[in-house]
Design an enzyme around this catalytic site. Structure first.
Site, short mmCIF file in Angstrom:
data_model
loop_
_atom_site.label_atom_id
_atom_site.label_comp_id
_atom_site.label_asym_id
_atom_site.label_seq_id
_atom_site.Cartn_x
_atom_site.Cartn_y
_atom_site.Cartn_z
N GLY A 199 -3.90 -2.43 12.22
CA GLY A 199 -2.44 -2.43 11.61
C GLY A 199 -2.17 -1.10 10.65
N GLY A 208 9.22 -11.46 15.54
CA GLY A 208 9.87 -11.14 14.28
C GLY A 208 10.55 -9.56 14.34
CB THR A 235 8.72 -4.45 3.53
OG1 THR A 235 7.94 -5.08 4.47
CG2 THR A 235 8.65 -4.68 2.27
CE LYS A 263 10.62 -4.12 8.00
NZ LYS A 263 9.53 -3.93 8.94
CB THR A 280 10.66 -20.25 16.52
OG1 THR A 280 9.83 -20.46 15.48
CG2 THR A 280 11.98 -21.12 16.05
CG LEU A 296 -2.02 -1.21 1.18
CD1 LEU A 296 -2.74 -0.92 2.64
CD2 LEU A 296 -2.79 -1.17 0.21
P1 NAP Z 1 9.04 -11.56 10.46
O1 NAP Z 1 10.00 -10.94 10.88
O2 NAP Z 1 8.75 -12.73 9.40
O3 NAP Z 1 8.16 -12.30 11.68
C1 NAP Z 1 6.88 -13.02 11.57
C2 NAP Z 1 6.49 -13.57 13.09
O4 NAP Z 1 5.23 -14.26 13.09
C3 NAP Z 1 7.50 -14.50 13.79
O5 NAP Z 1 7.65 -14.17 15.07
C4 NAP Z 1 7.05 -15.87 13.36
O6 NAP Z 1 7.43 -16.84 14.22
C5 NAP Z 1 5.54 -15.61 13.35
N1 NAP Z 1 4.63 -16.63 12.68
C6 NAP Z 1 4.73 -16.54 11.45
N2 NAP Z 1 3.70 -17.48 11.01
C7 NAP Z 1 3.37 -18.06 12.26
C8 NAP Z 1 2.38 -18.97 12.36
N3 NAP Z 1 1.64 -19.75 11.54
N4 NAP Z 1 2.07 -19.33 13.87
C9 NAP Z 1 2.58 -18.64 14.77
N5 NAP Z 1 3.56 -17.71 14.58
C10 NAP Z 1 3.98 -17.24 13.31
O7 NAP Z 1 7.68 -10.52 10.20
P2 NAP Z 1 7.51 -8.80 10.52
O8 NAP Z 1 8.36 -7.94 9.69
O9 NAP Z 1 7.75 -9.08 12.08
O10 NAP Z 1 6.22 -8.60 10.09
C11 NAP Z 1 5.27 -9.35 10.96
C12 NAP Z 1 3.80 -8.68 10.36
O11 NAP Z 1 3.64 -7.42 10.55
C13 NAP Z 1 3.59 -8.84 8.74
O12 NAP Z 1 2.36 -9.46 8.23
C14 NAP Z 1 3.95 -7.48 8.14
O13 NAP Z 1 3.12 -7.27 6.88
C15 NAP Z 1 3.23 -6.50 9.42
N6 NAP Z 1 3.91 -5.51 9.61
C16 NAP Z 1 3.15 -4.35 9.46
C17 NAP Z 1 3.51 -3.20 9.67
C18 NAP Z 1 2.74 -2.07 9.61
O14 NAP Z 1 3.15 -0.70 9.63
N7 NAP Z 1 1.45 -1.98 10.16
C19 NAP Z 1 4.97 -2.89 9.94
C20 NAP Z 1 5.74 -4.06 10.00
C21 NAP Z 1 5.34 -5.20 9.92
P3 NAP Z 1 8.69 -17.73 14.09
O15 NAP Z 1 9.87 -16.86 14.57
O16 NAP Z 1 8.26 -19.11 15.02
O17 NAP Z 1 8.70 -17.96 12.61
#
Ligand code: NAP
Length: 261
Positions: free
Chosen positions: A226, A126, A62, A66, A150, A15
Site C-alpha cells: 500500500g 469504500g 482523506t 473526500k 454491506t 505519512l
Molecule cells: P472507506 O471508504 O471507509 O471504506 C472501507 C472499506 O472497508 C468498506 O468497504 C468497508 O465495508 C470495509 N471494511 C471496514 N471494516 C471492515 C471489516 N471489519 N470487515 C470487512 N470489511 C470492512 O475507506 P477508504 O477510503 O476506501 O480506505 C480504505 C483503506 O485504504 C484505509 O485503510 C485507507 O487508509 C487506505 N487507503 C490507502 C491509500 C494509499 O495511498 N495507499 C489511499 C486511499 C486509502 P462496509 O462498506 O461494509 O463498511
C-alpha cells in the site's frame, strides 16, 4: 511560504507530511505541509476558515471527507467528477478538485499486457475501492468481482459482479489474476488461501503496517504494498500543485519503511 495540509479524521499519524516536506527540502521549495484533524461537527466551519488563508496552496483530503469537500470546490477535473471523490485540491484563483488515487494506484501495478483480460477481485467497496474500480474500468477490464460485507450499489456496473457473501467468492478465487484488498481486515481464511494460485498478484492498499494481515498470509505470491500507492498518489498531487513530478528515491522509501514496519 506556501502552505499545504492533509485533512481528515485521524491524520495526526499521516505519512503525507513526511513525504511532502522531504520533497520540498530536496527541491528547495519554500513550502510547508502539515496536518489538520477535523471531525463531522467542525468540518464545515474549519474548511471555510482554511480556504480564506492567503498562503494556502493545496490540500489533500482523506477519510471521511473526500465527498464532503466537493461542495467547497468550484472546479473539478473529469476523473474526480466521475469517481465523485476528491483527494487533492489546488488553490489558485479558484479551487479545483482532483482525484489522484486512481492513477496513483495504476502506477503501482506492474505493466502487464492485456490487463483487460485479467480476472480481478476487489475486497471492500469504500471510497478508495471505487477509485480503483474506476481505473480498472477505464483500462477496459471486463472480469471484475467486488466483495463487500454491506450491500453497495456499484458505480461502474458493466462487466462487474458484486457479492455480499464471502462464500460466493470461492468460485472466483482459483482463477483470479489479481486480488486487491481495500479493507482493514484479512477476509481470506486459510481454506481460501489454498485455492489461490501462486502466480496471483496480491495488492493491499492499507499501508500501515507494511506487511498487513492480508499480505502476510501469502508467502510465495508477488505482493504490491500500500505504501507504493501512497507515494504515487502524493507525487501526482505534488505535480498538480508545483508543475513537476518529484522523484521517488530510495532514501524516502527507507524513511517511510522505518515508520511503518
Ligand atoms: P472507506 O471508504 O471507509 O471504506 C472501507 C472499506 O472497508 C468498506 O468497504 C468497508 O465495508 C470495509 N471494511 C471496514 N471494516 C471492515 C471489516 N471489519 N470487515 C470487512 N470489511 C470492512 O475507506 P477508504 O477510503 O476506501 O480506505 C480504505 C483503506 O485504504 C484505509 O485503510 C485507507 O487508509 C487506505 N487507503 C490507502 C491509500 C494509499 O495511498 N495507499 C489511499 C486511499 C486509502 P462496509 O462498506 O461494509 O463498511
Amino acid at each position: 511560504m506556501k502552505k499545504f495540509f492533509v485533512i481528515g479524521n485521524k491524520v495526526s499519524k499521516s505519512l503525507s507530511p513526511t513525504i511532502f516536506n522531504y520533497w520540498f527540502k530536496k527541491h528547495n521549495i519554500d513550502a510547508h505541509y502539515g496536518h489538520l484533524e477535523l471531525n463531522d461537527k467542525n468540518f464545515e466551519s474549519k474548511i471555510k476558515e482554511l480556504l480564506t488563508k492567503k498562503d494556502l496552496a493545496g490540500l489533500n483530503i482523506t477519510i471521511p471527507f473526500k465527498q464532503k469537500i466537493m461542495r467547497h470546490i468550484i472546479d473539478f477535473d473529469q476523473h474526480a467528477r466521475k469517481i465523485n471523490a476528491v483527494n487533492c485540491v489546488s488553490i489558485k484563483k479558484k479551487t479545483k478538485g482532483f482525484n489522484t488515487d486512481w492513477e496513483g494506484y495504476y502506477k503501482t501495478l506492474p505493466r502487464m499486457k492485456n490487463i483487460k483480460n485479467k480476472k480481478i477481485i476487489i475486497l471492500g467497496y469504500g471510497g478508495a475501492a471505487l477509485a480503483i474500480h474506476y481505473l480498472l474500468k477505464t483500462k477496459g477490464c471486463n472480469n471484475i468481482t467486488v466483495f463487500n460485507r454491506t450491500k453497495k450499489k456499484l458505480k461502474f456496473i458493466k462487466n462487474t459482479r458484486f457479492t455480499e457473501s464471502i462464500k460466493d467468492l470461492d468460485k472466483y478465487l482459483s482463477t483470479a489474476d489479481i486480488i486487491i484488498n481495500t479493507t482493514p481486515k484479512n477476509l481470506i481464511n486459510s481454506k481460501k488461501i489454498k485455492m489461490i494460485k501462486k502466480t496471483t498478484l496480491l495488492s493491499d492498499i492499507v499501508y500501515n503496517p507494511k506487511e498487513t494481515d492480508f499480505l502476510s498470509s501469502f508467502k510465495e505470491n508477488k505482493k504490491i504494498y500500500g505504501i507504493s500507492m501512497l507515494i504515487e498518489q502524493a507525487a501526482l498531487s505534488f505535480k498538480i500543485w508545483l508543475g513537476f513530478k518529484p522523484s521517488v528515491d530510495k532514501k524516502l522509501v527507507k524513511i517511510l519503511d522505518r515508520i511503518i514496519t
